[in-house]
Design a protein around this motif. Structure first.
Motif, PDB file in Angstrom:
ATOM      1  N   ALA A 124       0.725  -1.025  -0.011  1.00 18.47           N
ATOM      2  CA  ALA A 124      -0.028   0.004   0.140  1.00 18.47           C
ATOM      3  C   ALA A 124       0.834   1.271   0.022  1.00 18.47           C
ATOM      4  CB  ALA A 124      -0.932   0.206   1.167  1.00 18.47           C
ATOM      5  N   ARG A 125       0.453   2.136  -0.737  1.00 16.13           N
ATOM      6  CA  ARG A 125       1.290   3.473  -0.931  1.00 16.13           C
ATOM      7  C   ARG A 125       1.183   4.307   0.274  1.00 16.13           C
ATOM      8  NH1 ARG A 125      -0.068   7.532  -5.824  1.00 16.13           N
ATOM      9  NH2 ARG A 125       1.348   9.328  -5.335  1.00 16.13           N
ATOM     10  N   ILE A 126       1.901   5.069   0.738  1.00 10.73           N
ATOM     11  CA  ILE A 126       1.975   6.096   1.809  1.00 10.73           C
ATOM     12  C   ILE A 126       1.728   7.350   1.387  1.00 10.73           C
ATOM     13  CG2 ILE A 126       3.180   7.109   3.853  1.00 10.73           C
ATOM     14  CD1 ILE A 126       1.575   4.146   4.321  1.00 10.73           C
ATOM     15  N   ALA A 127       0.858   8.179   1.465  1.00  7.76           N
ATOM     16  CA  ALA A 127       0.838   9.716   1.031  1.00  7.76           C
ATOM     17  C   ALA A 127       0.876  10.492   2.221  1.00  7.76           C
ATOM     18  CB  ALA A 127      -0.523   9.659   0.236  1.00  7.76           C
ATOM     19  N   LYS A 128       1.906  11.480   2.105  1.00  7.63           N
ATOM     20  CA  LYS A 128       2.110  12.374   3.113  1.00  7.63           C
ATOM     21  C   LYS A 128       1.487  13.630   2.930  1.00  7.63           C
ATOM     22  CE  LYS A 128       6.669  10.460   4.343  1.00  7.63           C
ATOM     23  NZ  LYS A 128       8.147  10.419   4.528  1.00  7.63           N
ATOM     24  N   ILE A 129       1.667  14.491   3.856  1.00  2.00           N
ATOM     25  CA  ILE A 129       1.115  16.090   3.653  1.00  2.00           C
ATOM     26  C   ILE A 129       1.989  16.568   2.925  1.00  2.00           C
ATOM     27  CG2 ILE A 129       0.533  18.035   4.716  1.00  2.00           C
ATOM     28  CD1 ILE A 129      -0.421  16.605   7.227  1.00  2.00           C
ATOM     29  N   ARG A 130       1.344  17.265   1.528  1.00  6.34           N
ATOM     30  CA  ARG A 130       2.273  17.996   0.912  1.00  6.34           C
ATOM     31  C   ARG A 130       2.969  19.310   1.455  1.00  6.34           C
ATOM     32  NH1 ARG A 130      -2.166  19.009  -3.554  1.00  6.34           N
ATOM     33  NH2 ARG A 130      -0.380  19.974  -4.728  1.00  6.34           N
ATOM     34  N   LYS A 134       3.151  24.344   6.317  1.00  7.98           N
ATOM     35  CA  LYS A 134       3.139  25.880   6.998  1.00  7.98           C
ATOM     36  C   LYS A 134       1.861  26.357   7.644  1.00  7.98           C
ATOM     37  CE  LYS A 134       2.208  28.524   2.828  1.00  7.98           C
ATOM     38  NZ  LYS A 134       2.826  29.491   1.723  1.00  7.98           N
ATOM     39  N   HIS A 135       0.808  25.575   7.293  1.00  8.59           N
ATOM     40  CA  HIS A 135      -0.492  25.859   7.893  1.00  8.59           C
ATOM     41  C   HIS A 135      -0.742  24.843   8.954  1.00  8.59           C
ATOM     42  CE1 HIS A 135      -1.165  28.478   4.416  1.00  8.59           C
ATOM     43  NE2 HIS A 135      -0.992  27.506   3.669  1.00  8.59           N
ATOM     44  N   GLU A 136       0.087  24.353   9.701  1.00 10.93           N
ATOM     45  CA  GLU A 136      -0.064  23.049  10.721  1.00 10.93           C
ATOM     46  C   GLU A 136      -0.852  23.737  11.894  1.00 10.93           C
ATOM     47  OE1 GLU A 136       2.625  20.354  13.455  1.00 10.93           O
ATOM     48  OE2 GLU A 136       3.563  21.914  12.312  1.00 10.93           O
ATOM     49  N   SER A 137      -0.901  25.058  11.918  1.00 10.11           N
ATOM     50  CA  SER A 137      -2.016  25.352  13.124  1.00 10.11           C
ATOM     51  C   SER A 137      -3.436  25.188  13.023  1.00 10.11           C
ATOM     52  CB  SER A 137      -1.784  26.819  13.073  1.00 10.11           C
ATOM     53  OG  SER A 137      -2.299  27.509  11.998  1.00 10.11           O
ATOM     54  N   PRO A 178      -3.473  13.217  10.655  1.00 11.11           N
ATOM     55  CA  PRO A 178      -2.601  12.234  10.494  1.00 11.11           C
ATOM     56  C   PRO A 178      -1.403  12.855   9.479  1.00 11.11           C
ATOM     57  CG  PRO A 178      -4.676  11.077  10.514  1.00 11.11           C
ATOM     58  CD  PRO A 178      -4.989  12.794  10.479  1.00 11.11           C
ATOM     59  N   LYS A 179      -0.193  12.510   9.894  1.00 16.75           N
ATOM     60  CA  LYS A 179       0.778  13.009   9.033  1.00 16.75           C
ATOM     61  C   LYS A 179       0.762  12.288   7.542  1.00 16.75           C
ATOM     62  CE  LYS A 179       3.865  14.398  12.785  1.00 16.75           C
ATOM     63  NZ  LYS A 179       4.986  14.348  13.669  1.00 16.75           N
ATOM     64  N   GLU A 180       0.271  11.064   7.504  1.00 19.73           N
ATOM     65  CA  GLU A 180       0.329  10.281   6.240  1.00 19.73           C
ATOM     66  C   GLU A 180      -0.967   9.685   6.264  1.00 19.73           C
ATOM     67  OE1 GLU A 180       2.957   6.635   7.656  1.00 19.73           O
ATOM     68  OE2 GLU A 180       4.181   8.383   7.014  1.00 19.73           O
ATOM     69  N   TYR A 201      -6.482  16.321  -7.976  1.00 23.74           N
ATOM     70  CA  TYR A 201      -6.997  17.524  -7.621  1.00 23.74           C
ATOM     71  C   TYR A 201      -5.795  18.434  -6.947  1.00 23.74           C
ATOM     72  CZ  TYR A 201     -11.566  15.628  -7.655  1.00 23.74           C
ATOM     73  OH  TYR A 201     -12.745  15.017  -7.898  1.00 23.74           O
ATOM     74  N   GLY A 202      -5.537  19.687  -7.382  1.00 22.29           N
ATOM     75  CA  GLY A 202      -4.543  20.527  -7.143  1.00 22.29           C
ATOM     76  C   GLY A 202      -4.336  20.855  -5.569  1.00 22.29           C
ATOM     77  N   ARG A 203      -5.304  21.156  -4.908  1.00 21.79           N
ATOM     78  CA  ARG A 203      -5.327  21.592  -3.498  1.00 21.79           C
ATOM     79  C   ARG A 203      -5.574  20.389  -2.634  1.00 21.79           C
ATOM     80  NH1 ARG A 203      -8.508  27.298  -4.246  1.00 21.79           N
ATOM     81  NH2 ARG A 203      -9.413  25.969  -6.174  1.00 21.79           N
ATOM     82  N   TYR A 204      -5.530  19.129  -2.828  1.00 20.70           N
ATOM     83  CA  TYR A 204      -5.694  18.290  -1.763  1.00 20.70           C
ATOM     84  C   TYR A 204      -4.466  18.022  -0.924  1.00 20.70           C
ATOM     85  CZ  TYR A 204      -7.155  13.760  -0.033  1.00 20.70           C
ATOM     86  OH  TYR A 204      -7.749  12.720   0.843  1.00 20.70           O
ATOM     87  N   LEU A 205      -4.865  17.902   0.490  1.00 22.46           N
ATOM     88  CA  LEU A 205      -3.849  18.122   1.504  1.00 22.46           C
ATOM     89  C   LEU A 205      -2.668  16.981   1.396  1.00 22.46           C
ATOM     90  CD1 LEU A 205      -3.109  19.564   3.995  1.00 22.46           C
ATOM     91  CD2 LEU A 205      -4.535  17.901   5.035  1.00 22.46           C
TER      92      LEU A 205
END
Length: 842
Positions: free
Chosen positions: A503-509, A514-517, A688-690, A701-705
């Motif tokens: 299975a593939r692991i997808a991380k936050i782009r 920078k928007h972690e808040s 989650p981070k991934e 999609y261009g703005r998927y997290l």
């Protein structure tokens, strides 16, 4: 025994459907009672309730307009349930909810059709055991009047009138070629005389045939005096049963559907891991839901032979070494946790039976002899084939059972599930032998339906000695599809293809980190006296304060029962007579109802589903019946007790919901309950981070997290919402919330957690986060049902708290930013999704 989350969701969907269908049926009967039978038969009332209850009408449209042997439309639908998902439990729950919400009585006939001898015997044995929780569920529904019968046992009309009768019938398949043979089960003529007139009463036979024209007769259609056959099929037809069909995909040919219709069912509920596109799929459970609820042993590992010339004996030695390793882990687990597991290896031979020896194939007895000669005690090896069954009448899960190896050819391919089965050794050519495909599911069930936390005991394993790796992998994947687990093929791993199938692991782009808040989302927390916070818990903070002991039926409820009791009909209660003009007359349902005994015990059992204390439930039930008897009279209570019990249970449940919501909102108003954004890993929640996704997932999609999206698992409405989000200029990022246990969920005043569909962030002109939206998308046809109303209300409380500036930030760590408290919850209805999404981002 508590239900898993997905099982609770299935039951909720069934409840929604039964309520909706019952209302549609009653309305149809009331509005068409003066129409001719021909015109009534042309009107299909079953489509609307199905379409208003199914969760994804685009994926599961209404396609099966079933008409019974009397020319009447009736509901027929399917529950898609993967192997190991608890089909028997769901079938029992379906019978309970059908009786309560649709039939509105405790008695009647349910015909349960099973496809194999193994399933037949296992299910009957469980439901006859009064200590088994499944039997106890049925007894709660019937007021402890449950009869479990099988073909060949005497069935009387009084049994059905006074009990909930579950009649088990085994039909392996019905096709155009074998239809007549398969249906001989319904031609059994012994023990059903009680349903039919005496042979010499030609007038009563004529009356019965006028009411049920599709009954089989002894004499031909042109005979002067026709006599109804005293058969099981005819007894079923005049009883208007609920029919439960396990593995309905095996009995859904044109011939089969004609046969089912001819039994005059009131409703048919099918269960299948692999339903086809000719079925009305009301509920669909995925393999992933089973994995999340720890029902299956995954990952599954495939071990190719280390060399091309490895023989089957060498493969079994590898299998044995692995099994013994698992047993060591199981013994340690038993010592530490007290739960007993004995890992079992299934071995598939090539042949069985005395006539198959010496024909160049590896025989089951040859495998047994080799294992014993290799040092395995004889009592640890069993054969289960069509000609030999060493595990018959053995409790394979007992701590005293020595069996560790079960040799089979095809006998375990279906209908046999043992959670202790961990390994499968395949001697035939694994890439071409179809039996292996069906054996895959036999090693998937997780012991005790809960992960052990020990990797060796939470996964399954396949060994083979002949076959090309990719072809074998294809066979295993086909096995997953056959078990309804097609969405879990990424959990199949091979030593040589692991990297490619993993299975593939997808991380936050990177551009969104920078928007972690805004990656911390709010949860409900209780404020202690000292100012400390703890996570809100329904069992601790709501359930003890519900105050249901003072429940009593209101004047409005009593008057409503008085007005509507006569409108409910029970087509299973019938009586034939001949009127003074010698014309046939059928008295049924609202015209003449069978009297029911008033049972405080039955009502108390129903109330105990809502009131945990059984003594209190009994006291409330007695008080409720006393009040209604005084208001309505004993005759009305007796004649309509099933309906009265249904309305009382409904009123008590509404009281519980109302009290729970009031308690929740009161704590919120007093600030005892607060909506908190926290970086505390124990109490708070962070995105989650991934994300673990299938290997074929892409980023459309261009703005998927995240770096990729499991696009293919989204339904039509989710795709529409995703496209609309991408079109918004002020969208910063969004992601699809997962149903996994560790992803975002909201507690509330009901004893369940909801999983919103989407999380989306709106940006300021400076590209900083302005607000985060928690979104739940639901089909238009689901708007207004109890589930949707609850979710909409709960999401609304988030919005309300934000607008009152009551969302609290609890920041414990030294983060380089302040936690975002600007969060709202919104419900997105199909048909209004564009208006809703644009309104949020304007």
């Amino acid at each position: 025994m508590g239900l898993k989350n997905y099982q609770e969701e299935v039951v909720r969907q069934l409840q929604d459907y039964f309520r909706t269908a019952a209302e549609a049926r009653d309305k149809f009967r009331a509005q068409t009672k003066d129409l001719s039978p021909e015109l009534r038969a042309s009107l299909n009332w079953t489509k609307a309730p199905f379409e208003s209850s199914v969760r994804d009408i685009a994926a599961h449209p209404y396609v099966d307009a079933a008409v019974n042997g009397l020319g009447e439309h009736y509901p027929r639908f399917v529950i898609k349930m993967p192997t190991g998902g608890g089909k028997t439990l769901i079938a029992v729950e379906a019978i309970r909810e059908y009786a309560t919400l649709y039939a509105r009585r405790r008695t009647g006939l349910a015909v349960w059709v099973v496809p194999s001898e193994t399933i037949f015997r296992q299910t009957i044995d469980r439901l006859r055991d009064k200590s088994d929780f499944l039997r106890q569920f049925l007894d709660q529904s019937s007021g402890n009047r449950t009869l479990i019968l099988e073909k060949g046992q005497r069935l009387r009309r009084s049994d059905i009138e006074e009990n909930l009768v579950v009649l088990f019938v085994m039909i392996q398949s019905i096709s155009r070629r074998n239809g007549r043979e398969a249906l001989k089960v319904f031609q059994d003529s012994g023990g059903f005389e009680d349903f039919f007139p005496a042979p010499e009463r030609y007038d009563e036979h004529r009356a019965l045939l006028q009411a049920f024209p599709n009954l089989d007769t002894i004499t031909g259609p042109d005979a002067l005096f026709q006599l109804v056959t005293t058969s099981l099929g005819n007894a079923v037809r005049v009883s208007r049963p609920l029919i439960i069909i396990d593995e309905i995909h095996r009995v859904f040919s044109d011939q089969a559907r004609e046969t089912i219709n001819g039994l005059n069912p009131e409703m048919v509920i099918g269960l299948s891991a692999t339903p086809n596109n000719k079925m009305n799929i009301l509920v669909s459970v995925t393999g992933y839901q089973l994995k999340e609820e720890q029902m299956v042993k995954l990952d599954m590992h495939i071990y190719p032979p280390p060399s091309a010339n490895e023989d089957w004996k060498a493969m079994l030695r590898r299998l044995r070494a692995h099994r013994e390793k698992l047993e060591k882990a199981a013994r340690k687990y038993h010592k530490n946790e007290g739960l007993y597991i004995r890992p079992i290896a299934l071995v598939q031979a090539e042949a069985a039976g005395a006539g198959q020896k010496g024909r160049g194939k590896v025989h089951s007895e040859e495998v047994r002899d080799f294992l014993i000669s290799d040092g395995i005690p004889a009592d640890q090896v069993a054969i289960k084939t069509g000609s030999q069954n060493d595990i018959e009448d053995i409790d394979i899960l007992s701590g005293s059972c020595p069996v560790r190896y079960i040799i089979t050819v095809q006998a375990l391919r279906e209908g046999w599930d043992c959670p202790f089965a961990y390994l499968l050794g395949v001697i035939p050519n694994a890439q071409s032998h179809t039996g292996m495909t069906q054996l895959v599911g036999r090693i998937l069930r997780q012991p005790y339906a809960a992960k052990t936390g020990v990797q060796d005991l939470d996964e399954s394993h396949i060994y083979y000695c002949r076959g090309e790796v990719q072809q074998v992998l294809n066979r295993v994947q086909a096995g997953f599809r056959d078990e309804g687990l097609e969405d879990l093929v990424a959990s199949v791993r091979t030593q040589t293809a692991d990297a490619r199938r993993k299975a593939r692991i997808a991380k936050i782009r990177d551009e969104f980190r920078k928007h972690e808040s805004a990656f911390y989302l709010p949860v409900w927390m209780m404020k202690k006296d000292q100012g400390e916070m703890r996570r809100f818990n329904y069992a601790r903070d709501i359930r003890p304060f519900l105050s249901l002991d003072d429940f009593s039926p209101s004047e409005e409820l009593a008057e409503s029962i008085r007005k509507t009791a006569g409108e409910t009909t029970d087509p299973r209660s019938w009586k034939m007579t001949v009127d003074p003009e010698s014309k046939a007359s059928r008295l049924a349902g609202g015209e003449q109802e069978v009297a029911e005994e008033i049972s405080i015990e039955y009502l108390a059992r129903r109330f105990s589903e809502i009131i945990p204390n059984p003594f209190m439930a009994h006291r409330v039930a007695r008080r409720s019946l006393d009040i209604l008897q005084a208001k309505l009279g004993a005759d009305m209570l007796e004649n309509h007790f099933g309906y009265v019990a249904f309305r009382l249970h409904q009123a008590l449940d509404e009281r519980k919901r109302s009290n729970a919501e009031a308690r929740f909102l009161s704590m919120l108003d007093k600030r005892e309950l607060q909506l908190v954004v926290s970086d505390d890993p124990t109490h708070g929640w962070r995105i989650p981070k991934e994300d673990e996704i299938p290997p074929e997932a892409t980023l459309p999609y261009g703005r998927y997290l995240f770096e990729a999206l499991d696009y293919n698992s989204m339904n039509a409405l989710e795709h529409k919402v995703a496209r609309l989000l991408e079109q918004q200029d002020k969208l910063l990022w969004w992601f699809r919330n997962r149903t996994r246990r560790t992803w975002y969920a909201l507690d509330g005043w009901e004893d369940r957690r909801i999983k919103p569909d989407f999380i989306a962030a709106r940006k300021k002109d400076t590209d900083e986060v302005e607000i985060v939206f928690v979104l739940e998308a639901k089909g238009k046809h689901l708007k207004g049902n109890e589930d949707s109303l609850y979710k909409e209300k709960l999401l609304g409380t988030i919005t309300d708290q934000r607008r009152k500036k009551r969302i609290v930030a609890q920041q414990q760590g030294r983060l380089p930013f302040e936690l975002n408290r600007e969060v709202e919850g919104h419900f997105v209805e199909d048909g209004r999704e564009e208006q809703t999404i644009r309104g949020l981002f304007d």
